[in-house]
Design a protein around this motif. Structure first.
Motif, PDB file in Angstrom:
ATOM      1  N   SER A  57       0.878   3.535  -0.099  1.00 58.15           N
ATOM      2  CA  SER A  57       1.119   2.093   0.196  1.00 58.15           C
ATOM      3  C   SER A  57       0.112   1.210  -0.553  1.00 58.15           C
ATOM      4  O   SER A  57       0.379   0.201  -0.749  1.00 58.15           O
ATOM      5  N   GLU A 178       8.145   3.699   1.692  1.00 55.00           N
ATOM      6  CA  GLU A 178       8.820   4.332   2.689  1.00 55.00           C
ATOM      7  C   GLU A 178       9.866   3.612   3.516  1.00 55.00           C
ATOM      8  O   GLU A 178       9.752   3.452   4.772  1.00 55.00           O
TER       9      GLU A 178
ATOM     10  N   SER B 237       1.433   3.570   8.631  1.00 54.23           N
ATOM     11  CA  SER B 237      -0.144   3.200   8.402  1.00 54.23           C
ATOM     12  C   SER B 237      -0.487   1.863   8.220  1.00 54.23           C
ATOM     13  O   SER B 237       0.669   0.912   8.181  1.00 54.23           O
TER      14      SER B 237
END
Ligand SMILES: Nc1ncnc2c1ncn2[C@@H]1O[C@H](COP(=O)(O)OP(=O)(O)O)[C@@H](O)[C@H]1O
Ligand SMILES: [Mg+2]
Lengths: 258, 238
Positions: A57, A178, B237
């Motif tokens: 990310s 994602e 995350s």
């Protein structure tokens, strides 16, 4: 966009549209991206995978300047991200991004979500922006939901709208972080199909995903990340059948179990 | 009742002053709340620290001490304030500190991804703030802000401590004067009336904001509620 850079691996002979050279990124003391170099050519589809916390990310967010890298060169279609806001605006306009979730603005209709960018940032006339928006909604097969609010849509529909919203800005590269991992299994398919169709239009795509079926079907290259580094880079068939590193093997074993 | 009618002009003057105090205080508090609240969610650590220091400082001082401090402290630094000025400034400083905290947590309740999506789309910082974050922060801000407004209106009576001729002070005068002249104290009656008036003001304020809140949340629920867009993934995350 020099001729010599075009000899980079992948879909050979074309210009690299995204180019990273020894990029480093720290969060305080934590070294999240460790000297990553990566070239993505025009029209190429790259899938990035790797264990949680490996920096996928962060890397993707560096590419459109959502995170600042501290060292190395990062260029998107000729614009070097140098920390100045002019380059940031330039790059964000060229790069479309779809996140895991909370993509859409809940207080705006689907249509409004799609037209804010073109009207405010690109200065397009309202009518034209609406036409474009409806065309992209058609492309992601969700035209009939234009006047609904995001929360009235299923998760899969919302992600397809998010893809359409990014496309409305006519990006040169699409980044996905994602996009299906927060979805119920039955909705994963519809979003992946939309992404596969998008790949068919020749869009340059960098996708962080663990959907290995998708990677096999559309990726030109799989990049495996581990602990902030690119541990392995290969065409899908090679990566899946004969991963070189032990970490990649372990990773594949783990995700292919379920 | 006779007594209240007789003293009506005086009470009316007091009420008028109270309303002026309240309006200026509410405006001042709101401006300070928004300014320091936004500073509290700023990227710059200096701005955030400044906002936090301000909020902590003024929230921790009792309002009455604050009023006296401003009224008697200002001349020491060469500023002379009339009771009205001292009261509105100190109420606004106090209201602003509490309001800033409300504004800050309102903005913090908007998921981080909303900001990220807006930035990634290419919106400029003020557009992200105004068009994306502010509308979503508004709903959680309104109810506690109404409570604060109500507190501030009630607090205007503290201006009498520094001699402002506001509603509470005028009624006090009536009680004292009547007691001296007639020998019996109308305290119960007069203060009962005062209580009723404050109640009416605050109740209409909260009825008003209740309606605003309802219409806002009706709009929200027409959109399908404030629930997370997609079920939260367990391993999201940062
Ligand atoms: N804003 C941040 N501040 C501090 N650490 C961060 C931040 N974002 C990510 N990290 C850390 O960087 C590492 C990589 O995170 P991330 O890029 O989200 O990994 P991935 O997407 O591969 O799971 C993780 O250890 C994470 O804790
Ligand atoms: Mg991630």
């Amino acid at each position: 966009m020099t001729a010599s850079a075009a000899t980079a691996e992948g879909a050979g002979g074309r210009d690299p549209i995204v180019s990273l050279s020894r990029v480093n990124k720290w969060f305080g003391d934590f070294h999240a991206i460790k000297g990553i170099s990566l070239q993505v050519n025009q029209g190429e589809r790259v899938v990035i995978c790797g264990p949680s916390g490996s920096g996928k990310s962060t890397l993707i967010r560096c590419i459109n300047g959502l995170e600042r890298h501290q060292e190395g060169d990062l260029t998107v279609n000729g614009t070097r991200l140098d920390g100045k806001s002019a380059s940031l605006n330039e790059v964000r306009r060229k790069v479309g991004m779809v996140f895991q979730h909370f993509n859409l603005f809940p207080h705006m209709t689907v249509l409004k979500n799609l037209t804010v960018g073109p009207t405010w940032i690109l200065g397009r006339p309202r009518e034209e922006a609406k036409e474009t928006a409806l065309a992209y909604l058609r492309q992601v097969r969700i035209e009939d939901q234009a006047y609904k609010y995001p929360a009235q849509l299923s998760g899969g529909q919302q992600q397809r709208v998010a893809i359409a919203r990014a496309l409305c800005m006519k990006p040169e590269v699409m980044l996905f972080d994602e996009p299906t991992s927060a979805l119920d299994p039955e909705m994963v398919k519809e979003v992946l199909n939309t992404m596969i169709e998008l790949a068919g239009t020749g869009m340059t795509m960098i996708c962080v995903t663990h959907e290995m079926g998708f990677a096999r079907e559309v990726a030109d290259r799989v990049v495996f990340m581990d602990e902030g580094k690119i541990a392995e880079e290969a065409v899908p068939s090679e990566f899946f059948s004969a991963p070189k590193s032990g970490r990649a093997k372990a990773f594949l074993d783990q995700i292919l179990v379920h | 009742m006779q007594l209240i009618i007789e003293n009506f002009p005086l009470l009316l003057t007091g009420l008028w002053h109270t309303l002026q105090l309240a309006i200026v205080t509410l405006l001042g508090s709101t401006v300070i709340s928004v300014a320091f609240g936004l500073m509290g969610v700023a990227r710059s650590g200096v701005l955030r620290a400044t906002s936090m220091a301000y909020v902590e400082f003024f929230r921790d001082i009792p309002l009455i001490v604050n009023v006296l401090f401003v009224y008697f402290g200002a001349p020491l630094i060469g500023i002379s304030l009339d009771p009205f000025g001292a009261a509105t400034i100190s109420f606004s400083l106090w209201g602003g500190a509490n309001g800033a905290e409300i504004v800050r947590s309102g903005f913090n309740s908007v998921p981080l991804h909303q900001e990220r999506s807006a930035v990634a789309l290419g919106l400029k910082p003020w557009e992200v703030m105004w068009y994306v974050l502010a509308p979503q922060a508004l709903l959680p801000i309104i109810p506690p802000f109404t409570g604060l407004f109500s507190l501030l209106i009630q607090a205007t009576s503290l201006a009498s401590m520094v001699g402002a001729m506001e509603f509470f002070r005028t009624s006090q005068i009536i009680v004292e004067r009547t007691t001296m002249m007639t020998g019996y104290s109308p305290a119960f009656l007069v203060y009962g009336f005062v209580l009723l008036v404050y109640f009416v003001i605050c109740a209409s304020l909260s009825a008003l904001t209740k309606r605003l809140e309802t219409s806002l949340s009706e709009r929200q629920s027409r959109r399908g509620g404030r629930k997370a867009a997609i079920p939260q993934a367990a391993n999201e995350s940062i």
